[in-house]
Scaffold this motif. Structure first.
Motif, short mmCIF file in Angstrom:
data_model
loop_
_atom_site.label_atom_id
_atom_site.label_comp_id
_atom_site.label_asym_id
_atom_site.label_seq_id
_atom_site.Cartn_x
_atom_site.Cartn_y
_atom_site.Cartn_z
N ILE A 61 0.77 2.30 3.53
CA ILE A 61 1.10 0.87 3.65
C ILE A 61 2.37 0.55 2.86
N TYR A 62 2.46 1.05 1.63
CA TYR A 62 3.64 0.77 0.80
C TYR A 62 4.88 1.50 1.32
N ASP A 63 4.71 2.72 1.83
CA ASP A 63 5.87 3.45 2.36
C ASP A 63 6.42 2.78 3.61
N ARG A 64 5.60 1.97 4.29
CA ARG A 64 6.08 1.21 5.46
C ARG A 64 6.82 -0.06 5.04
N GLY A 65 6.84 -0.35 3.74
CA GLY A 65 7.50 -1.57 3.28
C GLY A 65 6.58 -2.78 3.28
N LEU A 66 5.27 -2.53 3.39
CA LEU A 66 4.28 -3.61 3.32
C LEU A 66 3.65 -3.60 1.93
N ILE A 67 2.84 -4.61 1.63
CA ILE A 67 2.15 -4.62 0.34
C ILE A 67 0.65 -4.65 0.55
N GLY A 68 -0.07 -4.17 -0.45
CA GLY A 68 -1.52 -4.14 -0.33
C GLY A 68 -2.18 -3.82 -1.64
N VAL A 69 -3.50 -3.76 -1.59
CA VAL A 69 -4.28 -3.57 -2.82
C VAL A 69 -5.61 -2.93 -2.45
N MET A 70 -6.17 -2.18 -3.39
CA MET A 70 -7.50 -1.61 -3.18
C MET A 70 -8.54 -2.62 -3.68
N HIS A 71 -9.67 -2.70 -2.98
CA HIS A 71 -10.68 -3.67 -3.40
C HIS A 71 -12.06 -3.27 -2.89
N ASP A 72 -13.08 -3.70 -3.63
CA ASP A 72 -14.47 -3.54 -3.22
C ASP A 72 -14.98 -4.92 -2.81
N TRP A 73 -15.29 -5.10 -1.52
CA TRP A 73 -15.68 -6.43 -1.05
C TRP A 73 -17.07 -6.86 -1.52
N CYS A 74 -17.77 -6.00 -2.26
CA CYS A 74 -19.02 -6.45 -2.90
C CYS A 74 -18.70 -7.26 -4.16
N GLU A 75 -17.40 -7.31 -4.54
CA GLU A 75 -16.96 -8.04 -5.73
C GLU A 75 -15.98 -9.14 -5.32
N PRO A 76 -15.75 -10.13 -6.21
CA PRO A 76 -14.76 -11.17 -5.91
C PRO A 76 -13.34 -10.59 -5.87
N PHE A 77 -12.48 -11.21 -5.08
CA PHE A 77 -11.09 -10.79 -4.96
C PHE A 77 -10.25 -11.57 -5.98
#
Length: 367
Positions: free
Chosen positions: A261-277
């Motif tokens: 995702i980052y090498d494509r020039g996009l942004i992102g984050v890792m997350h566990d959806w059992c927890e609040p974002f």
């Protein structure tokens, strides 16, 4: 990506998101930040009160992990320009640490100092024996970030140059990056074919959303993709000339595709959806979840995820959930109970497909 810690600066995140800029709550503390290695071309810290040199430079080593090979660190802080004894001592410590990290001081002028990270490991390997901080163990995975403690060691750069050789924008958005080959993946077909297939799939779907569901009429700026894969949904929005940005979330329950995702020039984050974002309430205009609930329902309560979606969604915002028929009845029920205006739609495959699309609007509550 703008980040600020959970202290007096937290409202800066709300301001950034209200202005339509990518932002989230995060802090340099004791754990790795939820971004992959070699994520950013430039990391900038202004009016920066972080003590980078403490604990053998452990916080600056986290910056080093996230910086792309040949990337820049810009530091605007009192030790750069103040001539008091304590500040000058701090500047000397910073120079000493960055030299041991093999960073090159490119410029020091006025309030700001800029360093450049090396493009390969040769400088690290030529340091004197016993130099602190040491190189990380070869088996340390720099992309393993979820609840992983910071490590006082220098992250090695891949010997094959992966992560450093990215195309220029906008070509990088469409090009399958080198790191597609190194991420862990259950791929039954060639990875490049998988990447192309995802891009084609989302381009066709977004085209159909524009045509049939009038997406161009929606006021979109802050968009959250809750199960991003290689970032195909975000790339398709850019290809369709939507004036918005997408936070690509890679759930911990799946494979870590963040480097791609980052090498494509996009942004992102890792997350566990059992927890609040880690974001402010009411900050996203569109929440998109494809194949999320059929996976996460085995791990956590679906109503917990839906309530968190409602917290993040701006009044007037939209939700698109593309998932298996098996989860749709429950999702519809929860959506209605939260006051969303819910519609269940068939996919382009027709009434006998195993998938459905649940669309919802969060309307303003009237007394």
């Amino acid at each position: 990506m703008s980040i600020a810690p959970k202290d007096v600066h937290e409202n800066q995140i709300q301001f950034a998101l209200e202005r339509g800029a990518p932002a989230m709550v995060a802090a340099f503390a004791t754990r790795r930040l939820p971004y992959p290695s070699q994520a950013f071309d430039l990391i900038h810290c202004s009016r920066c009160r972080i003590n980078w040199t403490r604990d053998d430079g452990i916080l600056l080593l986290e910056v080093n992990r996230m910086l792309r090979a040949g990337g820049y660190f810009a530091w605007a802080a009192q030790p750069v320009y103040k001539h008091e004894e304590a500040q000058e001592e701090h500047w000397k410590e910073m120079l000493d640490l960055t030299t041991r990290l093999c960073w090159e001081l490119v410029k020091k002028e006025g309030y700001i100092a800029i360093w450049k990270k090396p493009t390969n490991n040769s400088c690290y390997l030529n340091r004197e024996a016993g130099t602190i901080p040491p190189l990380c163990d070869p088996d340390d995975n720099p992309d393993n970030v979820w609840y992983v403690d910071l490590k006082a060691c220098i992250t090695r750069l891949p010997e094959n140059g992966y992560g450093a050789n990215v195309s220029l924008w906008p070509e990088r958005l469409r090009t399958s990056p080198d790191r597609l080959q190194s991420i862990q993946l259950d791929a039954f077909i060639a990875r490049k074919e998988l990447f192309k297939a995802e891009s084609k799939y989302w381009n066709e779907i977004i085209e159909s959303y524009v045509r049939a569901l009038h997406w161009k009429k929606m006021k979109l700026r802050n968009v959250l993709d809750m199960r991003a894969g290689f970032g195909g949904f975000a790339a398709a929005l850019i290809e369709q000339k939507f004036d918005c940005w997408v936070m690509n979330v890679v759930p911990v329950s799946g494979f870590n595709t963040l480097p791609v995702i980052y090498d494509r020039g996009l942004i992102g984050v890792m997350h566990d959806w059992c927890e609040p974002f880690d974001t402010y309430p009411r900050t996203y205009d569109l929440l998109h979840a494809a194949g999320l609930f059929s996976v996460e329902s085995k791990r956590c309560n679906m109503s917990t995820i839906m309530l968190e979606m409602d917290r993040m969604l701006r009044p007037g915002g939209h939700v698109y959930i593309r998932d298996s028929i098996d989860v749709m009845d429950e999702l519809q029920e929860i959506g209605k109970a939260m006051g969303w205006h819910v519609t269940l739609r068939e996919t382009a495959e027709g009434p006998h497909a195993s998938y459905r699309i649940l669309t919802a609007d969060k309307r303003l509550l009237h007394a």
